[in-house]
Design a protein around this motif. Structure first.
Motif, PDB file in Angstrom:
ATOM      1  N   TYR A  87       0.799  -1.217   0.000  1.00  0.00           N
ATOM      2  CA  TYR A  87       0.000   0.000   0.000  1.00  0.00           C
ATOM      3  C   TYR A  87       0.833   1.269   0.000  1.00  0.00           C
ATOM      4  CZ  TYR A  87      -3.630  -3.330   1.123  1.00  0.00           C
ATOM      5  OH  TYR A  87      -4.477  -4.395   1.090  1.00  0.00           O
TER       6      TYR A  87
ATOM      7  N   GLN B 236       8.116   3.819  -6.551  1.00  0.00           N
ATOM      8  CA  GLN B 236       6.873   3.906  -7.298  1.00  0.00           C
ATOM      9  C   GLN B 236       5.939   4.910  -6.623  1.00  0.00           C
ATOM     10  OE1 GLN B 236       5.375  -0.160  -7.491  1.00  0.00           O
ATOM     11  NE2 GLN B 236       6.316  -0.404  -9.509  1.00  0.00           N
TER      12      GLN B 236
ATOM     13  N   LEU C  18       1.767   6.310  -6.513  1.00  0.00           N
ATOM     14  CA  LEU C  18       0.391   5.968  -6.822  1.00  0.00           C
ATOM     15  C   LEU C  18      -0.294   7.162  -7.475  1.00  0.00           C
ATOM     16  CD1 LEU C  18      -1.703   3.668  -6.454  1.00  0.00           C
ATOM     17  CD2 LEU C  18      -2.429   4.838  -4.354  1.00  0.00           C
ATOM     18  N   TYR C  19      -0.868   6.917  -8.655  1.00  0.00           N
ATOM     19  CA  TYR C  19      -1.585   7.965  -9.378  1.00  0.00           C
ATOM     20  C   TYR C  19      -2.835   7.345  -9.983  1.00  0.00           C
ATOM     21  CZ  TYR C  19      -2.587  11.651 -12.753  1.00  0.00           C
ATOM     22  OH  TYR C  19      -3.200  12.639 -13.492  1.00  0.00           O
ATOM     23  N   LYS C  20      -3.995   7.881  -9.628  1.00  0.00           N
ATOM     24  CA  LYS C  20      -5.282   7.366 -10.108  1.00  0.00           C
ATOM     25  C   LYS C  20      -5.388   5.857  -9.907  1.00  0.00           C
ATOM     26  CE  LYS C  20      -6.259  11.129 -13.268  1.00  0.00           C
ATOM     27  NZ  LYS C  20      -6.625  11.546 -14.606  1.00  0.00           N
ATOM     28  N   ASN C  21      -5.039   5.424  -8.683  1.00  0.00           N
ATOM     29  CA  ASN C  21      -5.147   4.023  -8.252  1.00  0.00           C
ATOM     30  C   ASN C  21      -4.240   3.049  -8.999  1.00  0.00           C
ATOM     31  OD1 ASN C  21      -7.040   4.526  -6.189  1.00  0.00           O
ATOM     32  ND2 ASN C  21      -8.653   4.650  -7.736  1.00  0.00           N
ATOM     33  N   GLU C  22      -3.192   3.555  -9.653  1.00  0.00           N
ATOM     34  CA  GLU C  22      -2.210   2.683 -10.308  1.00  0.00           C
ATOM     35  C   GLU C  22      -0.818   3.075  -9.867  1.00  0.00           C
ATOM     36  OE1 GLU C  22      -2.215   1.401 -14.394  1.00  0.00           O
ATOM     37  OE2 GLU C  22      -4.258   2.190 -14.627  1.00  0.00           O
ATOM     38  N   TRP C  23       0.050   2.086  -9.674  1.00  0.00           N
ATOM     39  CA  TRP C  23       1.440   2.345  -9.305  1.00  0.00           C
ATOM     40  C   TRP C  23       2.270   2.575 -10.559  1.00  0.00           C
ATOM     41  CZ3 TRP C  23       2.654   3.531  -4.566  1.00  0.00           C
ATOM     42  CH2 TRP C  23       1.885   3.063  -3.526  1.00  0.00           C
ATOM     43  N   TYR C  24       3.071   3.627 -10.532  1.00  0.00           N
ATOM     44  CA  TYR C  24       3.956   3.962 -11.650  1.00  0.00           C
ATOM     45  C   TYR C  24       5.389   4.016 -11.157  1.00  0.00           C
ATOM     46  CZ  TYR C  24      -0.197   5.294 -14.267  1.00  0.00           C
ATOM     47  OH  TYR C  24      -1.411   5.277 -14.915  1.00  0.00           O
TER      48      TYR C  24
END
Length: 140
Positions: free
Chosen positions: A8, A27, A29-35
């Protein structure tokens, strides 16, 4: 740290300046996605935390981030930029009462409480006695 969950991630409290050299693994978190956050030698990134979001009335959003295992040694250099110990944190830029302001007037006592919660091995229970902490939290 003990309070960090790799799945998380976590949100820092104030401002973190970070250099990762050329080590990957960070990483965001952006718009519920990990980048993956690119690691560029000679660069520095800034992440704002939950207290900064509250003080800025949401103008500086807090960044949830995590470090994943890259199967090799990973080095980075963080710098945690905090207000002064006696800085008032009970009101935002607009004058609204902050979430932490419901319990704390100043940054220092709040930060010590956070460190005790998030990093229990960092501070001993006797580093600030509860009586002193309560006094510091409410004095000007």
């Amino acid at each position: 740290s003990s309070g960090i969950n790799a799945e998380y991630g976590h949100i820092d409290t104030t401002i973190t300046l970070l250099t990762t050299y050329t080590n990957g693994g960070l990483q965001a978190l952006y718009k519920n996605e990990w980048y993956d956050v690119p690691s560029v030698m000679g660069s520095m990134m800034m992440m704002s935390g939950s207290l900064i979001k509250d003080l800025s009335d949401g103008e500086l959003p807090a960044l949830r981030h995590r470090v994943i295992d890259i199967k090799t040694d990973r080095y980075s250099t963080p710098f945690f930029f905090n207000p002064s110990f006696h800085a008032h944190i009970n009101r935002s830029n607009s004058g609204r009462e902050t979430e932490v302001g419901k319990e704390f007037l100043k940054f220092g006592p709040w930060q010590v409480t956070q460190l005790h919660r998030d990093e229990p091995l960092l501070l001993h229970s006797t580093s600030l006695h509860c009586n002193n902490l309560a006094k510091l939290a409410t004095t000007n």
